[in-house]
Scaffold this motif. Structure first.
Motif, PDB file in Angstrom:
ATOM      1  N   ASP A 203     -26.532  35.804 -13.195  1.00  0.00           N
ATOM      2  CA  ASP A 203     -25.527  36.302 -12.248  1.00  0.00           C
ATOM      3  C   ASP A 203     -25.048  35.186 -11.314  1.00  0.00           C
ATOM      4  N   LEU A 204     -24.023  35.494 -10.550  1.00  0.00           N
ATOM      5  CA  LEU A 204     -23.396  34.511  -9.675  1.00  0.00           C
ATOM      6  C   LEU A 204     -24.404  33.920  -8.683  1.00  0.00           C
ATOM      7  N   GLY A 205     -25.246  34.761  -8.091  1.00  0.00           N
ATOM      8  CA  GLY A 205     -26.238  34.277  -7.131  1.00  0.00           C
ATOM      9  C   GLY A 205     -27.185  33.262  -7.760  1.00  0.00           C
TER      10      GLY A 205
ATOM     11  N   MET B 254     -15.472  29.132 -11.369  1.00  0.00           N
ATOM     12  CA  MET B 254     -14.837  30.285 -12.030  1.00  0.00           C
ATOM     13  C   MET B 254     -15.491  31.590 -11.594  1.00  0.00           C
ATOM     14  N   ALA B 255     -16.805  31.610 -11.562  1.00  0.00           N
ATOM     15  CA  ALA B 255     -17.537  32.823 -11.186  1.00  0.00           C
ATOM     16  C   ALA B 255     -17.277  33.171  -9.718  1.00  0.00           C
ATOM     17  N   GLY B 256     -17.222  32.149  -8.876  1.00  0.00           N
ATOM     18  CA  GLY B 256     -16.937  32.382  -7.459  1.00  0.00           C
ATOM     19  C   GLY B 256     -15.550  32.937  -7.242  1.00  0.00           C
ATOM     20  N   ARG B 257     -14.573  32.405  -7.966  1.00  0.00           N
ATOM     21  CA  ARG B 257     -13.196  32.938  -7.883  1.00  0.00           C
ATOM     22  C   ARG B 257     -13.190  34.381  -8.359  1.00  0.00           C
TER      23      ARG B 257
ATOM     24  N   ALA C 135     -21.598  51.781  -9.269  1.00  0.00           N
ATOM     25  CA  ALA C 135     -22.082  50.487  -8.789  1.00  0.00           C
ATOM     26  C   ALA C 135     -20.927  49.488  -8.730  1.00  0.00           C
ATOM     27  N   ARG C 136     -20.978  48.624  -7.742  1.00  0.00           N
ATOM     28  CA  ARG C 136     -19.948  47.582  -7.616  1.00  0.00           C
ATOM     29  C   ARG C 136     -20.168  46.566  -8.730  1.00  0.00           C
ATOM     30  N   PRO C 137     -19.114  46.214  -9.458  1.00  0.00           N
ATOM     31  CA  PRO C 137     -19.284  45.237 -10.542  1.00  0.00           C
ATOM     32  C   PRO C 137     -19.816  43.899 -10.028  1.00  0.00           C
ATOM     33  N   LYS C 138     -20.706  43.320 -10.814  1.00  0.00           N
ATOM     34  CA  LYS C 138     -21.266  42.012 -10.488  1.00  0.00           C
ATOM     35  C   LYS C 138     -20.693  40.974 -11.446  1.00  0.00           C
ATOM     36  N   ILE C 139     -20.701  39.738 -10.987  1.00  0.00           N
ATOM     37  CA  ILE C 139     -20.216  38.629 -11.798  1.00  0.00           C
ATOM     38  C   ILE C 139     -21.400  38.011 -12.535  1.00  0.00           C
ATOM     39  N   PHE C 140     -21.203  37.768 -13.817  1.00  0.00           N
ATOM     40  CA  PHE C 140     -22.221  37.156 -14.657  1.00  0.00           C
ATOM     41  C   PHE C 140     -21.614  35.980 -15.426  1.00  0.00           C
TER      42      PHE C 140
ATOM     43  N   PHE D  49     -26.464  31.237 -10.267  1.00  0.00           N
ATOM     44  CA  PHE D  49     -25.703  29.988 -10.428  1.00  0.00           C
ATOM     45  C   PHE D  49     -25.559  29.251  -9.100  1.00  0.00           C
ATOM     46  N   GLU D  50     -25.341  29.994  -8.035  1.00  0.00           N
ATOM     47  CA  GLU D  50     -25.242  29.362  -6.713  1.00  0.00           C
ATOM     48  C   GLU D  50     -26.550  28.657  -6.365  1.00  0.00           C
ATOM     49  N   ARG D  51     -27.690  29.291  -6.655  1.00  0.00           N
ATOM     50  CA  ARG D  51     -28.993  28.665  -6.401  1.00  0.00           C
ATOM     51  C   ARG D  51     -29.190  27.439  -7.280  1.00  0.00           C
ATOM     52  N   LEU D  52     -28.780  27.518  -8.550  1.00  0.00           N
ATOM     53  CA  LEU D  52     -28.924  26.382  -9.460  1.00  0.00           C
ATOM     54  C   LEU D  52     -28.264  25.141  -8.854  1.00  0.00           C
ATOM     55  N   VAL D  53     -27.053  25.292  -8.350  1.00  0.00           N
ATOM     56  CA  VAL D  53     -26.328  24.149  -7.784  1.00  0.00           C
ATOM     57  C   VAL D  53     -26.940  23.730  -6.448  1.00  0.00           C
ATOM     58  N   ALA D  54     -27.271  24.690  -5.610  1.00  0.00           N
ATOM     59  CA  ALA D  54     -27.826  24.370  -4.291  1.00  0.00           C
ATOM     60  C   ALA D  54     -29.177  23.658  -4.393  1.00  0.00           C
ATOM     61  N   GLU D  55     -29.960  23.976  -5.420  1.00  0.00           N
ATOM     62  CA  GLU D  55     -31.295  23.409  -5.567  1.00  0.00           C
ATOM     63  C   GLU D  55     -31.330  22.148  -6.433  1.00  0.00           C
ATOM     64  N   ASN D  56     -30.182  21.591  -6.762  1.00  0.00           N
ATOM     65  CA  ASN D  56     -30.130  20.365  -7.558  1.00  0.00           C
ATOM     66  C   ASN D  56     -30.992  19.282  -6.906  1.00  0.00           C
ATOM     67  N   PRO D  57     -32.047  18.836  -7.594  1.00  0.00           N
ATOM     68  CA  PRO D  57     -32.923  17.828  -6.992  1.00  0.00           C
ATOM     69  C   PRO D  57     -32.352  16.410  -7.055  1.00  0.00           C
ATOM     70  N   TYR D  58     -31.201  16.246  -7.711  1.00  0.00           N
ATOM     71  CA  TYR D  58     -30.590  14.921  -7.864  1.00  0.00           C
ATOM     72  C   TYR D  58     -29.154  14.923  -7.329  1.00  0.00           C
ATOM     73  N   PRO D  59     -28.958  15.303  -6.065  1.00  0.00           N
ATOM     74  CA  PRO D  59     -27.586  15.385  -5.540  1.00  0.00           C
ATOM     75  C   PRO D  59     -26.865  14.041  -5.569  1.00  0.00           C
ATOM     76  N   GLU D  60     -27.620  12.951  -5.551  1.00  0.00           N
ATOM     77  CA  GLU D  60     -27.006  11.625  -5.550  1.00  0.00           C
ATOM     78  C   GLU D  60     -26.314  11.301  -6.870  1.00  0.00           C
ATOM     79  N   VAL D  61     -26.607  12.031  -7.937  1.00  0.00           N
ATOM     80  CA  VAL D  61     -25.939  11.778  -9.227  1.00  0.00           C
ATOM     81  C   VAL D  61     -24.988  12.910  -9.623  1.00  0.00           C
ATOM     82  N   ALA D  62     -24.788  13.876  -8.738  1.00  0.00           N
ATOM     83  CA  ALA D  62     -23.873  14.984  -9.045  1.00  0.00           C
ATOM     84  C   ALA D  62     -22.447  14.487  -9.276  1.00  0.00           C
ATOM     85  N   GLY D  63     -22.113  13.330  -8.725  1.00  0.00           N
ATOM     86  CA  GLY D  63     -20.797  12.738  -8.926  1.00  0.00           C
ATOM     87  C   GLY D  63     -20.638  12.077 -10.285  1.00  0.00           C
ATOM     88  N   GLU D  64     -21.718  12.000 -11.048  1.00  0.00           N
ATOM     89  CA  GLU D  64     -21.687  11.482 -12.424  1.00  0.00           C
ATOM     90  C   GLU D  64     -22.100  12.621 -13.360  1.00  0.00           C
TER      91      GLU D  64
END
Length: 186
Positions: A83-85, A179-182, A3-8, A87-102
């Motif tokens: 897993d990486l996927g 880090m996980a994406g890299r 199996a291809r290694p997955k990132i966790f 984490f990607e969903r966690l960030v993409a689904e942030n319901p408060y994108p207007e405060v991500a800069g804080e």
């Protein structure tokens, strides 16, 4: 063909807090490497580990890591492996994108499971201050405009929700995703 290694990403709960249950990150990296995981990297002292594994899913890896960790260090630490996927969903689904800069005012609680409607309703009753929260599956997003340290509501979350989890500020979430994406492109 293997199996291809997955990132966790493994998020530890209750280590290196207030000078208790000290685990050095270099020792934690070695621990993961001794268990056969590759491309191991840690972020800050609170127990955040990015690693690569060819075997197992998040649930299997969680059980393996918790048992091996307790055997090595002599105390239990709840570990949330995702897993990486995820984490990607966690960030993409942030319901408060207007405060991500804080990033110190936005937090994600990685939960062991999705809370029930009754558990969420109980928690909503306690949210009477300036904070606001939203739960997407097994993540609780918390916007604490005065910061987590001053949030009375944040203290109530674990004992009211009664779903085990661990919180990270948005800066940590973004750093772990990077880090996980890299690692995933390596």
């Amino acid at each position: 063909m293997s199996a291809r290694p997955k990132i966790f990403v493994a998020l530890f709960s209750g280590i290196n807090v207030g000078g208790n249950r000290i685990v050095k990150m270099a020792e934690l990296r070695s621990f993961f490497e001794e268990l056969g995981f590759g491309d191991v990297a840690t972020y800050v002292q609170s127990g955040n580990v990015v690693f690569r594994s060819a075997k197992g899913d998040a649930a299997t890896l969680t059980k393996k890591l918790e048992a091996a960790f307790e055997k090595k260090w002599g105390f239990f630490s709840r570990i949330m492996v995702r897993d990486l996927g995820w984490f990607e969903r966690l960030v993409a689904e942030n319901p408060y994108p207007e405060v991500a800069g804080e990033p110190t005012k936005l937090h994600a609680y990685v939960l062991e499971r999705s809370p029930t409607a009754d558990e969420v309703a109980r928690l909503a009753e306690k949210c009477t201050g300036p904070e606001r929260f939203k739960i997407n599956s097994d993540v609780l997003y918390l916007h604490a405009p005065e910061g987590l340290g001053k949030s009375v509501f944040a203290i109530l979350i674990p004992r009211t929700l009664k779903v085990p989890g661990t919180a990270r500020n948005w800066r940590t979430i973004q750093a772990l995703l990077e880090m996980a994406g890299r690692n995933g492109r390596a």
